[in-house]
Scaffold this motif. Structure first.
Motif, mmCIF file in Angstrom:
data_model
loop_
_atom_site.group_PDB
_atom_site.id
_atom_site.type_symbol
_atom_site.label_atom_id
_atom_site.label_comp_id
_atom_site.label_asym_id
_atom_site.label_seq_id
_atom_site.Cartn_x
_atom_site.Cartn_y
_atom_site.Cartn_z
ATOM 1 N N SER A 192 -7.852 -4.251 1.241
ATOM 2 C CA SER A 192 -8.516 -3.715 0.046
ATOM 3 C C SER A 192 -7.712 -2.528 -0.513
ATOM 4 N N ALA A 193 -7.134 -1.716 0.379
ATOM 5 C CA ALA A 193 -6.332 -0.573 -0.086
ATOM 6 C C ALA A 193 -5.077 -1.088 -0.795
ATOM 7 N N GLU A 194 -4.522 -2.145 -0.238
ATOM 8 C CA GLU A 194 -3.327 -2.740 -0.852
ATOM 9 C C GLU A 194 -3.653 -3.303 -2.243
ATOM 10 N N LEU A 195 -4.800 -3.945 -2.322
ATOM 11 C CA LEU A 195 -5.222 -4.518 -3.602
ATOM 12 C C LEU A 195 -5.379 -3.425 -4.665
ATOM 13 N N ASP A 196 -6.014 -2.326 -4.266
ATOM 14 C CA ASP A 196 -6.237 -1.216 -5.210
ATOM 15 C C ASP A 196 -4.908 -0.615 -5.663
ATOM 16 N N TRP A 197 -3.983 -0.421 -4.701
ATOM 17 C CA TRP A 197 -2.679 0.172 -5.036
ATOM 18 C C TRP A 197 -1.929 -0.726 -6.016
ATOM 19 N N THR A 198 -1.943 -2.005 -5.709
ATOM 20 C CA THR A 198 -1.200 -2.971 -6.531
ATOM 21 C C THR A 198 -1.802 -3.083 -7.924
ATOM 22 N N LYS A 199 -3.138 -3.062 -7.968
ATOM 23 C CA LYS A 199 -3.823 -3.136 -9.269
ATOM 24 C C LYS A 199 -3.439 -1.919 -10.109
ATOM 25 N N TYR B 134 8.670 1.111 4.842
ATOM 26 C CA TYR B 134 9.956 1.006 4.156
ATOM 27 C C TYR B 134 10.115 2.152 3.159
ATOM 28 N N THR B 135 11.344 2.355 2.716
ATOM 29 C CA THR B 135 11.605 3.398 1.719
ATOM 30 C C THR B 135 12.312 2.788 0.506
ATOM 31 N N TYR B 136 12.207 3.465 -0.634
ATOM 32 C CA TYR B 136 12.988 3.175 -1.837
ATOM 33 C C TYR B 136 12.912 1.700 -2.237
ATOM 34 N N GLY B 137 11.678 1.186 -2.172
ATOM 35 C CA GLY B 137 11.481 -0.220 -2.502
ATOM 36 C C GLY B 137 10.357 -0.396 -3.492
ATOM 37 N N PRO B 138 9.677 -1.556 -3.446
ATOM 38 C CA PRO B 138 8.667 -1.892 -4.440
ATOM 39 C C PRO B 138 7.460 -0.959 -4.458
ATOM 40 N N GLN B 139 6.947 -0.746 -5.667
ATOM 41 C CA GLN B 139 5.696 -0.030 -5.930
ATOM 42 C C GLN B 139 5.723 1.438 -5.488
ATOM 43 N N TYR C 18 0.865 -1.172 0.000
ATOM 44 C CA TYR C 18 0.000 0.000 0.000
ATOM 45 C C TYR C 18 0.905 1.227 0.000
ATOM 46 N N LEU C 19 0.763 2.071 -0.980
ATOM 47 C CA LEU C 19 1.517 3.328 -1.136
ATOM 48 C C LEU C 19 3.003 3.119 -1.392
ATOM 49 N N GLY C 20 3.397 1.862 -1.666
ATOM 50 C CA GLY C 20 4.823 1.617 -1.900
ATOM 51 C C GLY C 20 5.666 1.882 -0.671
ATOM 52 N N LEU C 21 5.042 1.768 0.514
ATOM 53 C CA LEU C 21 5.829 1.928 1.748
ATOM 54 C C LEU C 21 5.268 1.153 2.931
ATOM 55 N N SER C 22 4.193 0.388 2.711
ATOM 56 C CA SER C 22 3.668 -0.440 3.799
ATOM 57 C C SER C 22 3.056 -1.708 3.196
ATOM 58 N N VAL C 23 2.880 -2.725 4.036
ATOM 59 C CA VAL C 23 2.375 -4.012 3.547
ATOM 60 C C VAL C 23 1.295 -4.498 4.513
ATOM 61 N N ALA C 24 0.120 -4.876 3.994
ATOM 62 C CA ALA C 24 -0.966 -5.346 4.865
ATOM 63 C C ALA C 24 -0.537 -6.600 5.625
ATOM 64 N N GLY C 25 -0.807 -6.609 6.918
ATOM 65 C CA GLY C 25 -0.410 -7.752 7.749
ATOM 66 C C GLY C 25 0.941 -7.535 8.403
#
Ligand code: NA7
Length: 540
Positions: A475-482, A431-436, A418-425
C-alpha cells in the motif's frame, strides 16, 4: 560444492553511491563487498569517456562531501572532464581504500531473495554465488545503451561507436579517431552536443543528424586554481548543507516569485544575469513557475531562442538549431551545457541534417542514406542516441524477490517503488539514483548521499533492533507511485518526449520516472520515515 561467500552487504557498482555506502557501512563494522564490471573505481566515468565528456554540475557540488577528500583535492576546472574525474576517483581510493573491498572486471548477472534464509544470493557472470543480508544495486541510470535499429548496420565499412563504448586505444591516443575523418554524429542530447564540439574542430567533415534541437545553455566554464579553492574551502560545509534546500541539490534556488510578477524590463535583466552566470542558473535558479506555467515558459524560451540563433550565421541552420516555435517547453529535457556548440555550425566542414524532414533510411557500406535518397559519406559513425534511462539499468540484471517474482515481471506495465529506493516484495534491497527518486532532476553526488545516508541509518537501526528483514508495504508503494505519477501532471514535463518519461525508447511505458518535487521535500520525507520508525515497511 564450495560454500558461498557471505557479506553483510553486497553492492553492485563502484560509482559515487557504491563508494559512499562502502565507506559509511564499513565504519559501522559491516562487512561489505562491491562488484563492478569496470576495471577501476568511478562508475559511469569509466564508460563516459568519449571526446568532450564532462559533468554538468559544478564542483564542489560534484564531489564527495567527505572532509578528508574535499580538504585535499583540487580541481582544474569548474565543470571537470572525464580524465580528471577518473583521477579524482583514484585519489578517493588512495584516501579511503575502497578497492580492497571491490571485485573489478566482475559482472553481476542477477540476485535472488530467499525467504527461508532471509538472505540474498548474488550471481556473477562466472557462476560464482555470494550470500548477503543486504543487496544494494547502485547501478546508475544510464547503463543500458539505446541503438535504433536502422537497416544495413552490418554492411557499413567504417567504424560505428556508441558514446558509451568509446574505444580504449583511442582514449590513450588522445582522440585520434576523430582526426582527418568524415564523421557522423546521430543524436543531439548532452552527449551529442559534447562530441560535436570536439569533432567540429578536428574532423575533416562532420555531419550532425538532429531530430530535436538541444535547448542548451552556456556552461561558462572557469579555470580553478588551488589558491582559489583553498580560499573557498571553509565555505564548503555550508554549501553542502545548502544543497538540501535547493530543488536540484545545487548551491542556488529559484526566485521567490512568478515570472509575470516582474515587468518585461525586469525579466530581461534577470534573464541576462542568469544566462551570463552560466550552467543551470537559467533553468532552475530563475522564476519559480517556469516549469509549471506554459506562458512563463514561453517567455524563457523566446529569450533563449534569440540568444542562441544570433550565434549562427546561416538563418536556415539557425532556425533548425533554435527554432522560433519551441519544440517542447524549455527545460523539460535536461539542457546540455555548451561551450562553443552553435559556432561549430558556422564552419564550412560542419553540416546539419534535419531527420524530421529527411529521416535516416538505411546504413550502407559508404555511410548513411536519408529519405531524400542522399548518401552522406561517413568513415566514423558515432551513435549519441542515449540510453534506456533510469529503469534500463535494471533490465541488464535478473533480480528475483519473494515468491519468484522478478523486477522485470513487476515493472512490466509500469514502475513501482517505495521512496524511490525500495521495492515491495524485495526485502533488504535498497537502491540509489534510480526510479522514482530525484535522480535526473538533481545531481549524482547529492542525490546518492541523501539516499545512502538513509540506507546506512536504516541498516544500522535494523541491527540495533534485531530486525532481520525490511520489506516495503504494497500500500505504501502504491501511494508513492501514485504520487509520482500525479505530481508530474502539475508540471510541463509530460509535454516533452524525453527519457525523463521513458518516451525515448519504443514500447517503453510512458510514466514519470523521477520524483519531481525536489530535493528539500525528498530529504524531509526520508528524515521523517527514519524518525517515525520506518512507516511503510514490514519488519520481520
Ligand atoms: P539523450 O539525451 O537521450 O539523447 C539522445 C539523442 O539521440 C537525442 O537527440 C535523440 O533525439 C537522438 N535520437 C534517438 N533516437 C534517434 C533516432 N532514431 N533518429 C535520430 N535521432 C535519434 O542521451 P544522451 O546520451 O545525450 O544523454 C543522456 C543523459 O545521460 C544526459 O542527460 C546526462 O545527464 C547523462 P530526440 O531528442 O529523442 O528527438
Amino acid at each position: 560444492m564450495a560454500p558461498s561467500k557471505y557479506y553483510d552487504v553486497v553492492i553492485i557498482g563502484a560509482g559515487f553511491s557504491g563508494v559512499y555506502l562502502t565507506y559509511q557501512l564499513r565504519k559501522l563494522g559491516f562487512s561489505v563487498h562491491v562488484y563492478d564490471r569496470a576495471p577501476s573505481l568511478g562508475g559511469t566515468w569509466r564508460f563516459s569517456r568519449y571526446p568532450g565528456a564532462r559533468v554538468d554540475s559544478p564542483v564542489p557540488i560534484y564531489e564527495f562531501a567527505i572532509p578528508e577528500i574535499y580538504n585535499e583535492w583540487n580541481w582544474s576546472e569548474r565543470y571537470p572532464c572525464w580524465p580528471e574525474i577518473q583521477e579524482y576517483f583514484e585519489f578517493v581510493d588512495r584516501k579511503l581504500e575502497i578497492s580492497k573491498d571491490v571485485s573489478y572486471n566482475t559482472a553481476v548477472t542477477g540476485a535472488s531473495w530467499s525467504d527461508n534464509t532471509q538472505t540474498w544470493t548474488t550471481t556473477l557472470a562466472s557462476g560464482e554465488q555470494i550470500d548477503s543480508q543486504f543487496f544494494l544495486p547502485c547501478i546508475g541510470f544510464a547503463a543500458k545503451k539505446f541503438i535504433p535499429d536502422w537497416p544495413g548496420f552490418e554492411s557499413f565499412k567504417g567504424t560505428v561507436v556508441h558514446s558509451t563504448d568509446w574505444p580504449a586505444d583511442d582514449v590513450s591516443k588522445g582522440m585520434d579517431i576523430l582526426k582527418g575523418k568524415k564523421v557522423a554524429v546521430i543524436g543531439t542530447g548532452s552527449t551529442g552536443v559534447q562530441i560535436i564540439q570536439e569533432s567540429g574542430q578536428v574532423s575533416d567533415e562532420l555531419t550532425v543528424f538532429q531530430r530535436t534541437p538541444n535547448l542548451c545553455l552556456p556552461m561558462q566554464q572557469k579555470k580553478l586554481t588551488p589558491e582559489q579553492q583553498d580560499a573557498e574551502r571553509p565555505e564548503y560545509p555550508e554549501i553542502y548543507k545548502f544543497r538540501y534546500k535547493s530543488f536540484g541539490g545545487f548551491p542556488w534556488t529559484s526566485f521567490e516569485r512568478d515570472l509575470f510578477e516582474d515587468t518585461p524590463e525586469e525579466r530581461e535583466k534577470q534573464f541576462d544575469a542568469m544566462y551570463e552566470r552560466g550552467g543551470f542558473h537559467f533553468w532552475i535558479a530563475s522564476y519559480r513557475d517556469i516549469l509549471s506555467n506554459k506562458a512563463a515558459n514561453d517567455e524563457v524560451y523566446n529569450y533563449w531562442q534569440k540568444r542562441s540563433a544570433a550565434r549562427v550565421n546561416d538563418p536556415e541552420v539557425a532556425e533548425l538549431l533554435a527554432p522560433k516555435v519551441a519544440p517542447h517547453p524549455f527545460g523539460t529535457k535536461r539542457p546540455s551545457l555548451e561551450q562553443n556548440y552553435f559556432e561549430q555550425f558556422n564552419k564550412p566542414n560542419v553540416h546539419l541534417v534535419n531527420v524530421n524532414k529527411t529521416p535516416i533510411e538505411k546504413i550502407v557500406p559508404e555511410g548513411i542514406v536519408t529519405a531524400d535518397g542522399k548518401l552522406h559519406e561517413v568513415d566514423l559513425l558515432i551513435l549519441a542516441t542515449g540510453f534506456d534511462a533510469v529503469t534500463g539499468s535494471w533490465k541488464l540484471l535478473s533480480i528475483t524477490g519473494k515468491n519468484g517474482i522478478t523486477i522485470a515481471d513487476k515493472w512490466a506495465a509500469g514502475t513501482s517503488t517505495y521512496l524511490g529506493l525500495s521495492v515491495a516484495g524485495f526485502p533488504n534491497m535498497f537502491y540509489t539514483y534510480g526510479p522514482q527518486a530525484p535522480t535526473a532532476f538533481s545531481n549524482g553526488p547529492t542525490c546518492t548521499q541523501i539516499q545512502s545516508d538513509f540506507i546506512v541509518e536504516t541498516i544500522r537501526t535494523m541491527r540495533e533492533n534485531n530486525i532481520r528483514s525490511l520489506d516495503a508495504e504494497s500500500s505504501a508503494e502504491l501511494d508513492w507511485t501514485k504520487d509520482i505519477n500525479e505530481s508530474i501532471k502539475d508540471t510541463l514535463f509530460p509535454l516533452a518526449k524525453s527519457w525523463y518519461m521513458g518516451a525515448n525508447i519504443p514500447g517503453k511505458p510512458i510514466e514519470s520516472l523521477n520524483f519531481v518535487k525536489g530535493i528539500p521535500l525528498y530529504s524531509q520525507i526520508l528524515n521523517d520515515v527514519h524518525d517515525q520508525s520506518l512507516p511503510g515497511f514490514i519488519k520481520a
